[in-house]
Design an enzyme around this catalytic site. Structure first.
Site, PDB file in Angstrom:
ATOM      1  N   CYS A 152       0.818  -1.223   0.000  1.00 29.13           N
ATOM      2  CA  CYS A 152       0.000   0.000   0.000  1.00 29.13           C
ATOM      3  C   CYS A 152       0.846   1.265   0.000  1.00 29.13           C
ATOM      4  O   CYS A 152       0.342   2.349  -0.290  1.00 29.13           O
ATOM      5  CB  CYS A 152      -0.936   0.009   1.202  1.00 29.13           C
ATOM      6  N   HIS A 170      -3.360   7.295   3.031  1.00 27.43           N
ATOM      7  CA  HIS A 170      -3.715   5.976   2.524  1.00 27.43           C
ATOM      8  C   HIS A 170      -5.117   5.637   3.012  1.00 27.43           C
ATOM      9  O   HIS A 170      -5.462   5.873   4.171  1.00 27.43           O
ATOM     10  CB  HIS A 170      -2.706   4.943   3.029  1.00 27.43           C
ATOM     11  N   ASN A 178      -9.952  -0.146   0.406  1.00 29.00           N
ATOM     12  CA  ASN A 178      -8.489  -0.046   0.353  1.00 29.00           C
ATOM     13  C   ASN A 178      -7.994  -0.546  -1.010  1.00 29.00           C
ATOM     14  O   ASN A 178      -8.048  -1.745  -1.281  1.00 29.00           O
ATOM     15  CB  ASN A 178      -7.881  -0.882   1.483  1.00 29.00           C
TER      16      ASN A 178
END
Ligand code: ACO
Length: 320
Positions: A113, A247, A277
């Site tokens: 990520c 994020h 996500n």
């Protein structure tokens, strides 16, 4: 002095959206449980055609157009992805071929990520060094392809997408600094087993495994530290931040960081409610959304951060 400037941004979301209510028909969960714990209400799930190179291509075209350039102006392509189309060639080469610019260097980096932050930092070094003039950086993932749709503890969290930025060297402040970290001791907290058939144990499927609580605890602490590091490196107070582009893993992690920075939530770009996500795509997609809807304006100060499996994490302070 050279800086890297974001000239244009772009993004791509798969055609199919899946809401929490739809998900709760196939797995034992509820919209209320998911939304309360994570802030997620929906995610986009790619089809077979919507691979990393496909989504990256469409995000890139939009970024290049927004930059007012042509694909022939790009001197290098860096793709951050954990879900490449193939083992070989890398996704950047497949993207390069789709874009029709087959003479420039193209490579992938894998940092889960945090991949976009890592790729942005690498690009920044090339541009500051005056080695290269224009770089296309793409963050893209299809984590739903490595999600166990019967595991309610993970399948509610992830979605697919791509985000891209075109960076160019300039003599006016752009990217002020980037800050990267890694801690391989945390390797078991968030992992996708190898997908190489010859190395897989007992035909274990290559699905995401996550110790949600461990990730949550580590993320809040590590992100708090790295944003402080970025501000201190630039001698900048928290009040100088116009936009936090975090994020998009969990609204509770985002809120904890905003509170630490004393930033009201209307100074934070949030897409996790609609995108879930999307791993390496989450930060550039959020950036693109807020640039295109006019929230982010030229001259404003942006703080980007991300963390992912490894753990790997990072932050960037940017004058947009
Ligand atoms: N629906 C309903 N119940 C569920 C679900 C679900 N989707 N998932 C888990 N549960 C149940 C569990 O089985 C457990 O039940 P039990 O008490 O009967 O055993 C209960 O809910 C609590 O489970 P926990 O996993 O302890 O729930 P928690 O409050 O920790 O929330 C979550 C889980 C949302 C994953 C949280 O730990 C979290 O957000 N962690 C951060 C992880 C993250 O953001 N990961 C994204 C990738 S990593 C990254 O990008 C950095």
């Amino acid at each position: 002095m050279n800086y890297s400037r974001i000239l244009g941004t772009g993004s791509y979301l798969p055609k199919k959206m899946v809401t929490n209510d739809e998900l709760s028909k196939t797995v034992d969960t509820t919209d209320e449980w998911i939304a309360t714990r994570t802030g997620i209400r929906a995610r986009y799930v790619s089809n077979q055609e919507e691979t990393s190179s496909y989504m990256g291509y469409h995000a890139s075209l939009r970024a290049v157009e927004a930059a007012g350039l042509s694909v022939n102006d790009i001197d290098m392509i860096i793709v951050a992805t954990t879900t490449p189309d193939k083992g070989l060639p890398n996704t950047a080469c497949l993207l390069q071929e789709r874009l029709g610019v087959t003479h420039i260097p193209a490579f992938d980096i894998t940092a889960a990520c945090a991949g976009f932050l890592y790729a942005l930092s690498i690009a920044d070094q090339y541009l500051r060094g005056g080695i290269i003039k224009t770089i296309l950086v793409v963050g893209v993932d299809v984590l739903t392809a490595v999600t166990n749709w019967e595991d309610r503890s993970t399948c509610v969290l992830f979605g697919d997408g791509a985000g891209a930025v075109v960076l160019q060297v300039t003599d006016k402040p752009g990217i002020l600094s980037t800050h990267l970290h890694a801690d391989g001791r945390q390797k078991d907290s968030l992992t996708i087993p190898t997908w190489l058939p010859g190395q897989r144990k007992d035909d274990e499927p290559a699905y995401i495994h996550m110790d949600g609580r461990a990730v949550f605890r580590f993320a809040v602490k590590a992100l708090g530290q790295v944003v402080e590091e970025a501000l201190a490196a630039n001698n900048m107070p928290q009040s100088a931040i116009d936009w936090l582009i975090p994020h998009q893993a969990n609204l509770r992690i985002i809120t904890a960081l905003a509170e630490k920075l004393k930033l009201p939530l209307d100074k934070v770009v949030v897409t996790v409610d609609r995108h879930a996500n999307t791993s390496a795509a989450s930060v550039p997609m959020a950036l693109d959304e807020a640039v295109r809807d006019g929230r982010i304006q030229r001259g404003q100060t942006l703080l980007l951060e991300a963390i992912g499996g490894g753990f790997v994490w990072g932050a960037a302070l940017i004058i947009y």
